[in-house]
Design a protein around this motif. Structure first.
Motif, PDB file in Angstrom:
ATOM      1  N   GLY A 148      40.481  24.631  37.812  1.00 12.78           N
ATOM      2  CA  GLY A 148      40.454  23.064  37.551  1.00 12.78           C
ATOM      3  C   GLY A 148      42.069  22.588  37.160  1.00 12.78           C
ATOM      4  O   GLY A 148      42.527  22.892  37.434  1.00 12.78           O
ATOM      5  N   THR A 149      41.792  21.130  35.906  1.00 11.44           N
ATOM      6  CA  THR A 149      43.064  20.301  36.604  1.00 11.44           C
ATOM      7  C   THR A 149      43.076  20.384  34.882  1.00 11.44           C
ATOM      8  O   THR A 149      43.899  19.712  34.419  1.00 11.44           O
ATOM      9  CB  THR A 149      42.682  19.464  37.198  1.00 11.44           C
ATOM     10  N   GLU A 150      42.968  20.934  34.016  1.00 15.14           N
ATOM     11  CA  GLU A 150      42.589  20.479  32.910  1.00 15.14           C
ATOM     12  C   GLU A 150      42.541  22.285  31.934  1.00 15.14           C
ATOM     13  O   GLU A 150      41.967  22.972  32.302  1.00 15.14           O
ATOM     14  CB  GLU A 150      41.611  19.694  31.691  1.00 15.14           C
ATOM     15  N   GLY A 151      43.245  21.760  30.310  1.00 17.06           N
ATOM     16  CA  GLY A 151      43.008  23.363  29.940  1.00 17.06           C
ATOM     17  C   GLY A 151      44.300  24.163  29.334  1.00 17.06           C
ATOM     18  O   GLY A 151      44.647  24.411  31.102  1.00 17.06           O
ATOM     19  N   GLY A 152      44.042  25.113  28.928  1.00 13.59           N
ATOM     20  CA  GLY A 152      44.947  26.154  28.420  1.00 13.59           C
ATOM     21  C   GLY A 152      44.945  27.075  29.602  1.00 13.59           C
ATOM     22  O   GLY A 152      46.360  27.465  29.978  1.00 13.59           O
ATOM     23  N   LEU A 153      43.612  27.311  30.613  1.00 10.11           N
ATOM     24  CA  LEU A 153      43.897  28.467  31.528  1.00 10.11           C
ATOM     25  C   LEU A 153      44.738  27.818  32.685  1.00 10.11           C
ATOM     26  O   LEU A 153      44.874  29.179  33.361  1.00 10.11           O
ATOM     27  CB  LEU A 153      42.538  28.193  32.133  1.00 10.11           C
ATOM     28  N   VAL A 154      44.637  26.732  32.979  1.00 19.01           N
ATOM     29  CA  VAL A 154      45.471  26.666  34.121  1.00 19.01           C
ATOM     30  C   VAL A 154      46.830  26.511  34.067  1.00 19.01           C
ATOM     31  O   VAL A 154      47.408  26.949  34.362  1.00 19.01           O
ATOM     32  CB  VAL A 154      45.091  24.640  34.164  1.00 19.01           C
ATOM     33  N   PHE A 155      47.414  26.475  32.456  1.00 18.87           N
ATOM     34  CA  PHE A 155      48.970  26.744  32.206  1.00 18.87           C
ATOM     35  C   PHE A 155      49.534  28.285  32.394  1.00 18.87           C
ATOM     36  O   PHE A 155      50.358  28.704  32.856  1.00 18.87           O
ATOM     37  CB  PHE A 155      49.635  25.753  31.255  1.00 18.87           C
ATOM     38  N   LEU A 156      48.120  29.021  31.255  1.00 18.28           N
ATOM     39  CA  LEU A 156      48.257  30.326  31.690  1.00 18.28           C
ATOM     40  C   LEU A 156      48.359  30.568  33.155  1.00 18.28           C
ATOM     41  O   LEU A 156      49.437  31.537  33.217  1.00 18.28           O
ATOM     42  CB  LEU A 156      47.303  30.801  30.536  1.00 18.28           C
ATOM     43  N   VAL A 157      47.759  30.544  33.907  1.00 15.67           N
ATOM     44  CA  VAL A 157      47.545  31.211  35.465  1.00 15.67           C
ATOM     45  C   VAL A 157      48.407  30.598  35.852  1.00 15.67           C
ATOM     46  O   VAL A 157      49.462  31.634  36.670  1.00 15.67           O
ATOM     47  CB  VAL A 157      46.360  30.829  35.796  1.00 15.67           C
ATOM     48  N   GLY A 158      48.898  29.337  36.279  1.00 17.80           N
ATOM     49  CA  GLY A 158      49.819  28.828  35.999  1.00 17.80           C
ATOM     50  C   GLY A 158      51.531  29.434  36.138  1.00 17.80           C
ATOM     51  O   GLY A 158      52.471  29.863  37.120  1.00 17.80           O
ATOM     52  N   GLY A 159      51.986  29.726  34.733  1.00 22.12           N
ATOM     53  CA  GLY A 159      52.539  30.625  34.467  1.00 22.12           C
ATOM     54  C   GLY A 159      52.698  32.036  35.079  1.00 22.12           C
ATOM     55  O   GLY A 159      54.175  31.907  35.815  1.00 22.12           O
ATOM     56  N   LEU A 160      51.920  32.074  35.013  1.00 23.99           N
ATOM     57  CA  LEU A 160      52.249  33.577  35.324  1.00 23.99           C
ATOM     58  C   LEU A 160      51.429  33.710  37.142  1.00 23.99           C
ATOM     59  O   LEU A 160      52.717  34.302  37.369  1.00 23.99           O
ATOM     60  CB  LEU A 160      49.831  34.527  35.451  1.00 23.99           C
ATOM     61  N   GLY A 161      51.295  32.932  37.919  1.00 28.79           N
ATOM     62  CA  GLY A 161      51.622  32.921  38.976  1.00 28.79           C
ATOM     63  C   GLY A 161      53.072  32.670  40.120  1.00 28.79           C
ATOM     64  O   GLY A 161      53.640  32.871  40.238  1.00 28.79           O
ATOM     65  N   LEU A 162      53.797  31.665  38.486  1.00 28.44           N
ATOM     66  CA  LEU A 162      54.932  30.899  39.082  1.00 28.44           C
ATOM     67  C   LEU A 162      56.271  31.987  38.171  1.00 28.44           C
ATOM     68  O   LEU A 162      56.825  32.257  39.254  1.00 28.44           O
ATOM     69  CB  LEU A 162      55.443  29.888  37.641  1.00 28.44           C
ATOM     70  N   ALA A 163      55.279  32.942  37.904  1.00 22.62           N
ATOM     71  CA  ALA A 163      56.731  34.733  37.003  1.00 22.62           C
ATOM     72  C   ALA A 163      56.602  35.062  38.164  1.00 22.62           C
ATOM     73  O   ALA A 163      57.234  35.971  38.338  1.00 22.62           O
ATOM     74  CB  ALA A 163      55.968  35.011  36.155  1.00 22.62           C
ATOM     75  N   ALA A 164      55.454  35.313  39.063  1.00 21.43           N
ATOM     76  CA  ALA A 164      55.256  36.265  40.847  1.00 21.43           C
ATOM     77  C   ALA A 164      56.315  36.037  41.583  1.00 21.43           C
ATOM     78  O   ALA A 164      56.611  36.849  42.097  1.00 21.43           O
ATOM     79  CB  ALA A 164      53.578  36.820  40.610  1.00 21.43           C
ATOM     80  N   VAL A 165      55.567  34.733  41.850  1.00 20.45           N
ATOM     81  CA  VAL A 165      57.152  33.314  42.388  1.00 20.45           C
ATOM     82  C   VAL A 165      58.953  33.838  42.623  1.00 20.45           C
ATOM     83  O   VAL A 165      59.183  34.670  43.363  1.00 20.45           O
ATOM     84  CB  VAL A 165      56.495  32.421  42.660  1.00 20.45           C
ATOM     85  N   LEU A 166      58.843  33.371  40.988  1.00 23.49           N
ATOM     86  CA  LEU A 166      59.930  34.197  40.711  1.00 23.49           C
ATOM     87  C   LEU A 166      60.405  35.501  40.854  1.00 23.49           C
ATOM     88  O   LEU A 166      61.494  35.839  41.115  1.00 23.49           O
ATOM     89  CB  LEU A 166      60.431  33.364  39.375  1.00 23.49           C
ATOM     90  N   PHE A 167      59.728  36.194  40.402  1.00 25.36           N
ATOM     91  CA  PHE A 167      60.029  37.716  40.829  1.00 25.36           C
ATOM     92  C   PHE A 167      60.524  38.055  41.463  1.00 25.36           C
ATOM     93  O   PHE A 167      61.449  38.494  42.047  1.00 25.36           O
ATOM     94  CB  PHE A 167      58.960  38.590  39.747  1.00 25.36           C
ATOM     95  N   GLY A 168      58.643  37.503  42.275  1.00 24.09           N
ATOM     96  CA  GLY A 168      59.262  38.841  44.084  1.00 24.09           C
ATOM     97  C   GLY A 168      60.465  37.733  44.469  1.00 24.09           C
ATOM     98  O   GLY A 168      61.497  38.497  45.651  1.00 24.09           O
ATOM     99  N   LEU A 169      60.806  36.506  44.578  1.00 21.77           N
ATOM    100  CA  LEU A 169      62.246  35.936  44.895  1.00 21.77           C
ATOM    101  C   LEU A 169      63.951  36.810  44.506  1.00 21.77           C
ATOM    102  O   LEU A 169      64.640  36.851  45.022  1.00 21.77           O
ATOM    103  CB  LEU A 169      61.998  34.098  44.459  1.00 21.77           C
ATOM    104  N   LEU A 170      63.720  37.021  43.073  1.00 24.52           N
ATOM    105  CA  LEU A 170      64.843  37.288  42.510  1.00 24.52           C
ATOM    106  C   LEU A 170      64.722  38.854  43.364  1.00 24.52           C
ATOM    107  O   LEU A 170      66.067  39.321  43.899  1.00 24.52           O
ATOM    108  CB  LEU A 170      64.712  37.671  41.380  1.00 24.52           C
ATOM    109  N   LEU A 171      63.466  39.653  43.892  1.00 24.08           N
ATOM    110  CA  LEU A 171      63.785  41.110  44.479  1.00 24.08           C
ATOM    111  C   LEU A 171      64.250  41.338  46.184  1.00 24.08           C
ATOM    112  O   LEU A 171      64.667  41.445  46.549  1.00 24.08           O
ATOM    113  CB  LEU A 171      62.201  41.903  44.380  1.00 24.08           C
ATOM    114  N   VAL A 172      63.549  39.394  46.381  1.00 23.48           N
ATOM    115  CA  VAL A 172      63.991  39.415  47.773  1.00 23.48           C
ATOM    116  C   VAL A 172      65.495  39.260  47.904  1.00 23.48           C
ATOM    117  O   VAL A 172      66.141  40.040  49.071  1.00 23.48           O
ATOM    118  CB  VAL A 172      63.211  38.286  48.128  1.00 23.48           C
TER     119      VAL A 172
END
Length: 174
Positions: free
Chosen positions: A41-65
């Motif tokens: 979806g495009t509204e609400g807290g879920l987008v930010f929560l899920v987006g933050g989780l996804g971004l954290a995984a990408v950044l952690f993965g990039l750090l490991l690489v």
């Protein structure tokens, strides 16, 4: 005379051909050519929560690489590519916690992308890539490392898990 240490060009080529293709090119092609709809979806807290989780995984993965490429260069005297593999067994940095932090980093990036973009196609790519690589570790890479590094690798394998990291970093000779 032994091979020289890998150059920065060798490292850049290996990164572009392997993790960059897996985490940027292939996901981009999947999103471009296959039907895509943002599932969160495009509204609400879920987008930010899920987006933050996804971004954290990408950044952690990039750090490991980044950390693993650095270990291959400094300690292993090679690259992440099988055609220019490290000449010395790398058991430092993230490799003190898990035997496969490079692929774990790539897998984190793929998982983060699929979460961040809410794409079933990216989730499928994440699952396929993970399955192929972890199977390859068991049937291909680990037997080759044992042949190449012998007792040093067997000791490492006994003390450091393949996937889930140790709580504390292992030191050779413990």
């Amino acid at each position: 005379m032994g091979k020289k240490e890998a150059s920065w060009v060798s490292h850049a080529a290996a990164v572009l051909l392997l993790p960059f293709n897996v985490t940027v090119i292939i996901p981009s092609l999947l999103l471009y050519f296959l039907p895509f709809q943002f599932v969160w979806g495009t509204e609400g807290g879920l987008v930010f929560l899920v987006g933050g989780l996804g971004l954290a995984a990408v950044l952690f993965g990039l750090l490991l690489v980044v950390l693993t490429v650095r270990q291959f260069a400094k300690r292993g005297k090679g690259t992440l590519a099988p055609w220019d593999a490290p000449r010395k067994l790398v058991v430092s940095g993230p490799y003190r916690y898990t035997r496969n932090p490079m692929i774990s980093g790539v897998v984190c990036i793929l998982l983060g992308e699929s979460i961040l973009l809410g794409s079933v196609w990216l989730a499928g790519w994440f699952a396929l890539f993970s399955t192929i690589n972890y199977t390859y570790f068991i049937v291909g890479e680990e037997p080759e490392l044992e042949k190449k590094f012998g007792d040093e690798y067997r000791e490492y394998r006994r003390n450091v898990p393949r996937l889930l990291p140790r709580r504390t970093g292992w030191r050779q000779g413990e």
